[in-house]
Design a protein around this motif. Structure first.
Motif, PDB file in Angstrom:
ATOM      1  N   VAL A   1     -30.908  63.558  52.809  1.00  0.00           N
ATOM      2  CA  VAL A   1     -31.271  62.948  54.089  1.00  0.00           C
ATOM      3  C   VAL A   1     -30.948  61.455  53.989  1.00  0.00           C
ATOM      4  N   LEU A   2     -30.218  60.948  54.959  1.00  0.00           N
ATOM      5  CA  LEU A   2     -29.940  59.517  55.038  1.00  0.00           C
ATOM      6  C   LEU A   2     -30.967  58.904  55.979  1.00  0.00           C
ATOM      7  N   VAL A   3     -31.715  57.935  55.474  1.00  0.00           N
ATOM      8  CA  VAL A   3     -32.743  57.255  56.259  1.00  0.00           C
ATOM      9  C   VAL A   3     -32.247  55.845  56.556  1.00  0.00           C
ATOM     10  N   LEU A   4     -32.089  55.524  57.835  1.00  0.00           N
ATOM     11  CA  LEU A   4     -31.683  54.177  58.237  1.00  0.00           C
ATOM     12  C   LEU A   4     -32.845  53.522  58.965  1.00  0.00           C
ATOM     13  N   ARG A   5     -33.384  52.455  58.370  1.00  0.00           N
ATOM     14  CA  ARG A   5     -34.468  51.703  59.006  1.00  0.00           C
ATOM     15  C   ARG A   5     -33.851  50.514  59.727  1.00  0.00           C
ATOM     16  N   PHE A   6     -33.904  50.522  61.060  1.00  0.00           N
ATOM     17  CA  PHE A   6     -33.409  49.421  61.865  1.00  0.00           C
ATOM     18  C   PHE A   6     -34.566  48.461  62.122  1.00  0.00           C
ATOM     19  N   GLY A   7     -34.340  47.176  61.835  1.00  0.00           N
ATOM     20  CA  GLY A   7     -35.393  46.190  62.052  1.00  0.00           C
ATOM     21  C   GLY A   7     -34.950  44.812  61.586  1.00  0.00           C
TER      22      GLY A   7
ATOM     23  N   LYS B   1     -41.848  52.278  48.070  1.00  0.00           N
ATOM     24  CA  LYS B   1     -42.742  52.999  47.155  1.00  0.00           C
ATOM     25  C   LYS B   1     -42.402  54.482  47.061  1.00  0.00           C
ATOM     26  N   THR B   2     -41.777  55.037  48.088  1.00  0.00           N
ATOM     27  CA  THR B   2     -41.448  56.468  48.070  1.00  0.00           C
ATOM     28  C   THR B   2     -39.991  56.740  47.697  1.00  0.00           C
ATOM     29  N   ALA B   3     -39.161  55.715  47.652  1.00  0.00           N
ATOM     30  CA  ALA B   3     -37.720  55.907  47.411  1.00  0.00           C
ATOM     31  C   ALA B   3     -37.458  56.664  46.106  1.00  0.00           C
ATOM     32  N   HIS B   4     -38.167  56.311  45.049  1.00  0.00           N
ATOM     33  CA  HIS B   4     -37.934  56.976  43.761  1.00  0.00           C
ATOM     34  C   HIS B   4     -38.379  58.441  43.809  1.00  0.00           C
ATOM     35  N   ASP B   5     -39.550  58.691  44.415  1.00  0.00           N
ATOM     36  CA  ASP B   5     -40.069  60.065  44.495  1.00  0.00           C
ATOM     37  C   ASP B   5     -39.157  60.969  45.316  1.00  0.00           C
ATOM     38  N   LEU B   6     -38.486  60.398  46.309  1.00  0.00           N
ATOM     39  CA  LEU B   6     -37.629  61.180  47.203  1.00  0.00           C
ATOM     40  C   LEU B   6     -36.147  61.107  46.831  1.00  0.00           C
TER      41      LEU B   6
ATOM     42  N   LYS C   1     -34.159  62.719  45.038  1.00  0.00           N
ATOM     43  CA  LYS C   1     -33.381  63.964  45.018  1.00  0.00           C
ATOM     44  C   LYS C   1     -33.121  64.497  46.426  1.00  0.00           C
ATOM     45  N   MET C   2     -33.902  64.000  47.413  1.00  0.00           N
ATOM     46  CA  MET C   2     -33.790  64.503  48.785  1.00  0.00           C
ATOM     47  C   MET C   2     -33.262  63.478  49.774  1.00  0.00           C
ATOM     48  N   ALA C   3     -33.420  62.182  49.481  1.00  0.00           N
ATOM     49  CA  ALA C   3     -33.116  61.174  50.502  1.00  0.00           C
ATOM     50  C   ALA C   3     -32.540  59.898  49.905  1.00  0.00           C
ATOM     51  N   VAL C   4     -31.761  59.208  50.735  1.00  0.00           N
ATOM     52  CA  VAL C   4     -31.239  57.878  50.430  1.00  0.00           C
ATOM     53  C   VAL C   4     -31.703  56.973  51.566  1.00  0.00           C
ATOM     54  N   ILE C   5     -32.260  55.821  51.211  1.00  0.00           N
ATOM     55  CA  ILE C   5     -32.848  54.933  52.211  1.00  0.00           C
ATOM     56  C   ILE C   5     -32.079  53.619  52.252  1.00  0.00           C
ATOM     57  N   TYR C   6     -31.711  53.206  53.469  1.00  0.00           N
ATOM     58  CA  TYR C   6     -31.044  51.913  53.680  1.00  0.00           C
ATOM     59  C   TYR C   6     -31.761  51.146  54.781  1.00  0.00           C
ATOM     60  N   LEU C   7     -31.694  49.834  54.676  1.00  0.00           N
ATOM     61  CA  LEU C   7     -32.216  48.953  55.717  1.00  0.00           C
ATOM     62  C   LEU C   7     -31.046  48.404  56.513  1.00  0.00           C
ATOM     63  N   VAL C   8     -31.186  48.372  57.834  1.00  0.00           N
ATOM     64  CA  VAL C   8     -30.142  47.849  58.708  1.00  0.00           C
ATOM     65  C   VAL C   8     -30.770  46.786  59.600  1.00  0.00           C
ATOM     66  N   ASP C   9     -30.201  45.579  59.563  1.00  0.00           N
ATOM     67  CA  ASP C   9     -30.697  44.493  60.410  1.00  0.00           C
ATOM     68  C   ASP C   9     -30.137  44.674  61.817  1.00  0.00           C
ATOM     69  N   VAL C  10     -31.024  44.704  62.811  1.00  0.00           N
ATOM     70  CA  VAL C  10     -30.591  44.967  64.186  1.00  0.00           C
ATOM     71  C   VAL C  10     -29.645  43.891  64.706  1.00  0.00           C
TER      72      VAL C  10
ATOM     73  N   PHE D   1     -44.919  54.171  59.425  1.00  0.00           N
ATOM     74  CA  PHE D   1     -45.719  55.338  59.060  1.00  0.00           C
ATOM     75  C   PHE D   1     -47.082  54.848  58.587  1.00  0.00           C
ATOM     76  N   LYS D   2     -48.131  55.611  58.888  1.00  0.00           N
ATOM     77  CA  LYS D   2     -49.496  55.191  58.496  1.00  0.00           C
ATOM     78  C   LYS D   2     -49.685  55.289  56.989  1.00  0.00           C
ATOM     79  N   THR D   3     -49.122  56.348  56.381  1.00  0.00           N
ATOM     80  CA  THR D   3     -49.303  56.557  54.943  1.00  0.00           C
ATOM     81  C   THR D   3     -47.968  56.950  54.308  1.00  0.00           C
ATOM     82  N   LYS D   4     -47.909  56.795  52.988  1.00  0.00           N
ATOM     83  CA  LYS D   4     -46.724  57.233  52.252  1.00  0.00           C
ATOM     84  C   LYS D   4     -46.553  58.738  52.387  1.00  0.00           C
ATOM     85  N   GLN D   5     -47.665  59.469  52.395  1.00  0.00           N
ATOM     86  CA  GLN D   5     -47.591  60.924  52.463  1.00  0.00           C
ATOM     87  C   GLN D   5     -46.992  61.397  53.779  1.00  0.00           C
ATOM     88  N   ASP D   6     -47.259  60.682  54.878  1.00  0.00           N
ATOM     89  CA  ASP D   6     -46.641  61.042  56.165  1.00  0.00           C
ATOM     90  C   ASP D   6     -45.118  60.979  56.052  1.00  0.00           C
ATOM     91  N   PHE D   7     -44.604  59.916  55.428  1.00  0.00           N
ATOM     92  CA  PHE D   7     -43.158  59.758  55.279  1.00  0.00           C
ATOM     93  C   PHE D   7     -42.591  60.837  54.350  1.00  0.00           C
TER      94      PHE D   7
END
Length: 149
Positions: free
Chosen positions: A25-31, A47-52, A54-63, A106-112
């Motif tokens: 899963v590619l996660v793009l955070r726009f902000g 905090k969740t990037a390492h745990d995930l 195997k399932m996801a890659v997270i990037y930040l994108v400046d709007v 997200f309210k909690t890490k577990q939600d994400f």
């Protein structure tokens, strides 16, 4: 915590990430890095990037640096998080009118973590839209703004 996550600063980099990330899963955070809610979300993502990993890659994108995608995804509220799998935009039914992105933090890490697991399992089965596992009380509420209609 935004310094812990990789940033995409051009349309070309975003295009390469969308096309290049396979079987995850590619996660793009726009902000913006200066926004308080974005920093709160970045903390959860970092905090969740390492745990995930195997399932996801997270990037930040400046709007401000990638206005093409900001306009394409109709990002009027930040932070907004968009999900892809094998180059396909994955939509999520949060119980709100907009299924294309998650708006707010997200309210909690577990939600994400739960959301990424549902997206990953659904995408592996070929689904392009999945139902959000997040408690509706934990989903930020906002009104869609339509101008010129």
């Amino acid at each position: 915590m935004s310094f812990l996550l990789p940033k995409l600063t051009s349309k070309r980099e975003v295009d390469q990430a969308i096309k290049g990330v396979a079987e995850k899963v590619l996660v793009l955070r726009f902000g913006r890095d200066s926004d308080a809610v974005c920093l709160q979300l970045d903390d959860i993502l970092a905090k969740t990037a390492h745990d995930l990993s195997k399932m996801a890659v997270i990037y930040l994108v400046d709007v401000n640096k990638v206005p093409v995608y900001t306009q394409y995804f109709d990002i009027s509220y930040i932070p907004s998080t968009v999900f892809f799998f094998n180059g396909q935009h994955i939509k999520v039914d949060y119980g709100s009118p907009d299924h294309t992105k998650f708006v707010g933090s997200f309210k909690t890490k577990q939600d994400f973590i739960d959301l990424i697991e549902v997206i990953y399992r659904g995408a592996m089965r070929g689904k392009l839209i999945v139902r959000s596992p997040i408690d509706p009380n934990n989903i930020p509420k906002y009104d869609l703004l339509y101008q010129g209609i």
